[in-house]
Design an enzyme around this catalytic site. Structure first.
Site, mmCIF file in Angstrom:
data_model
loop_
_atom_site.group_PDB
_atom_site.id
_atom_site.type_symbol
_atom_site.label_atom_id
_atom_site.label_comp_id
_atom_site.label_asym_id
_atom_site.label_seq_id
_atom_site.Cartn_x
_atom_site.Cartn_y
_atom_site.Cartn_z
ATOM 1 N N SER A 32 -25.738 -30.105 -5.229
ATOM 2 C CA SER A 32 -27.089 -29.540 -5.176
ATOM 3 C C SER A 32 -27.139 -28.060 -5.507
ATOM 4 O O SER A 32 -28.199 -27.540 -5.857
ATOM 5 C CB SER A 32 -27.699 -29.763 -3.786
ATOM 6 O OG SER A 32 -26.908 -29.164 -2.779
ATOM 7 N N ASP A 322 -33.936 -23.563 2.452
ATOM 8 C CA ASP A 322 -34.014 -24.571 3.504
ATOM 9 C C ASP A 322 -32.774 -24.431 4.380
ATOM 10 O O ASP A 322 -32.104 -23.395 4.344
ATOM 11 C CB ASP A 322 -34.194 -25.989 2.932
ATOM 12 C CG ASP A 322 -33.043 -26.437 2.039
ATOM 13 O OD1 ASP A 322 -31.953 -25.851 2.107
ATOM 14 O OD2 ASP A 322 -33.231 -27.398 1.259
ATOM 15 N N HIS A 325 -29.611 -24.570 1.617
ATOM 16 C CA HIS A 325 -29.594 -24.057 0.252
ATOM 17 C C HIS A 325 -30.165 -22.645 0.156
ATOM 18 O O HIS A 325 -31.165 -22.330 0.803
ATOM 19 C CB HIS A 325 -30.384 -24.995 -0.657
ATOM 20 C CG HIS A 325 -29.852 -26.393 -0.657
ATOM 21 N ND1 HIS A 325 -30.412 -27.398 0.115
ATOM 22 C CD2 HIS A 325 -28.804 -26.950 -1.303
ATOM 23 C CE1 HIS A 325 -29.731 -28.521 -0.075
ATOM 24 N NE2 HIS A 325 -28.750 -28.270 -0.930
#
Length: 347
Positions: A32, A322, A325
C-alpha cells in the site's frame, strides 16, 4: 489547502532543477505504500477508492492510494521529470503508451510471504512479477523488441514491501510465529526478496532500489496497543524492523557483487520516518502520534470514510493520514530524502 499544494509543488521544482535525470520510466512493486489503485480491480476489502481518501489529490479524487493525496513514488516520478503520478497497471484508463513512462504493480495488503497476500485476498508478489512479464510483452508488441528492451533496461525499479508480513501476518496470526522465531522469519522473507531481485535482473532490470521496513512500532495502529503506557511506540517491533533492515543491506551488497552490471541500492525509510514521527514540529507538522482520518488510532480502508465526524480538516498537519499510512506531506518528505540520499546514484 491550496497553499500547501503550492508549497509542495515548489519544493518538487527545486528538486527537478537540481537533478538531471537519466531515467525515463519508473516501474514499481510492493504494497500500500506504493499502490496507486491496483486493488480497485481486485476482490478485496483492502481498498481506498472512496472519500475522504484523495481529499488533497487532483480534483479531490479518491484513486485507491492510501493517502489524502499523492504517494512517494508519484513525487519521485515528478522530481525526475517523468510524470506527476505513477498509474496502476490494472487501471483500464491507461494504455501501454502511458505505462511506458511508469507503472505500478503494487497491491495494498501484500507482502513477500504468499500467506500475507492471502489474508486480504490481494495480489501476491509473484503475481506482480507475472503482470510485469505481461507488461514486457505488451511493450515489445507496441514498440518493437529493441525499443522495449531499452525502456526496460533504463527504467528505475522501486520495491517497497515487507511491513504487512509482520503486522498483518506474523504478529496477527499464529501460523508463521509457531513455525519461525522472528529472526528465522526475517531470513525467510529475505530469501524471497533475494529471488525476486534476481528474477528482475534476469528479466532485464539494471537499476533497482529496494526499501527497508519503516519504524512499524510507531504506526498509530500499533501505538494504540500501548494504550495503558501512553500509546508509546512498540519498541520490540522497531527492533525487528531495524534488524531486518541490516540484513537487507547485507543482501544488497552481496547481490551487487554477484550480479554483473546491476545498480542495486537500499533505500532507508526507517530513519527519516522515525525522525518525522518523533519530531513532527521540526518538519512542519502538528500531530505525529495519530492519523487525520477518523480518530486516527485504528481506522483505515472502509473504517476511514466520509461519514466519520472526527476526521481533521487539514490532513498535511498530520504525519499520518490514517492509522497506518503517511499523509501526502510525509510522502513528499520521504521521496525527497530518498532522491537525495539513495536515488541520486541513478541520475
Amino acid at each position: 489547502m491550496k497553499a500547501i499544494h503550492l508549497l509542495l509543488f515548489s519544493q518538487v521544482l527545486v528538486l527537478m532543477i537540481k537533478i538531471c535525470a537519466q531515467i525515463t520510466s519508473i516501474i514499481v512493486f510492493g504494497d500500500s505504500s506504493v499502490d496507486p489503485g491496483n486493488n480497485n480491480y481486485v476482490a478485496t476489502v483492502a481498498k481506498s477508492n472512496f472519500q475522504p481518501y484523495g481529499c488533497d489529490f487532483y480534483d479531490k479524487r479518491p484513486t485507491g492510494r492510501f493517502s489524502n493525496g499523492r504517494i512517494a513514488t508519484d513525487f519521485i516520478s515528478e522530481a525526475l521529470g517523468i510524470r506527476n503520478i505513477i498509474p496502476a497497471y490494472l487501471d483500464p484508463h491507461y494504455n501501454i503508451v502511458d505505462f511506458a513512462k511508469g507503472v505500478s504493480f503494487a497491491s495494498a495488503g501484500t507482502g513477500y510471504d504468499n500467506f500475507t497476500s492471502s489474508i486480504l485476498s490481494v495480489i501476491p508478489l509473484w503475481k506482480e512479477l507475472v503482470y510485469y512479464k505481461e507488461y514486457q510483452n505488451r511493450l515489445r508488441v507496441h514498440f518493437g523488441a529493441e525499443n522495449a528492451n531499452k525502456i526496460l533496461s533504463e527504467a528505475l525499479y522501486l520495491i517497497s514491501i515487507g511491513t504487512n508480513d509482520f503486522l498483518e501476518n506474523y504478529y496477527a496470526f499464529p501460523f508463521r510465529s509457531t513455525v519461525y522465531i522472528v529472526e528465522d522469519y526475517e531470513n525467510y522473507l529475505l530469501g524471497i526478496a533475494k529471488n525476486f531481485i534476481i528474477d528482475l535482473y534476469d528479466l532485464g532490470a539494471r537499476k533497482i532500489s529496494i526499501g527497508g521496513l519503516p519504524p512499524m512500532g510507531c504506526l498509530p495502529l500499533e501505538r494504540n496497543e500501548n494504550y495503558l503506557s501512553g500509546k508509546k511506540c512498540i519498541q520490540s517491533y522497531n527492533r525487528v524492523a531495524q534488524d531486518f533492515n541490516v540484513k537487507l543491506q547485507q543482501l544488497v551488497r552481496r547481490l551487487t557483487r554477484e550480479l554483473g552490471g546491476v545498480q542495486l541500492v537500499y533505500s532507508d525509510i526507517y530513519n527519516i520516518l522515525f525522525d518525522i514521527i518523533m519530531n513532527p514540529q521540526s518538519f512542519g507538522f502538528e500531530v505525529g502520534e495519530r492519523g487525520c482520518c477518523a480518530t486516527g488510532s485504528y481506522e483505515m480502508s472502509y473504517m476511514c470514510n466520509k461519514l466519520n465526524p472526527f476526521t481533521c480538516s487539514i490532513a498535511n498537519k498530520y504525519v499520518f493520514w490514517d492509522s497506518m499510512h503517511p499523509s501526502e506531506k510525509t510522502n513528499f518528505l520521504v521521496a525527497e530524502h530518498t532522491l537525495k540520499n539513495t536515488l541520486a546514484v541513478f541520475v
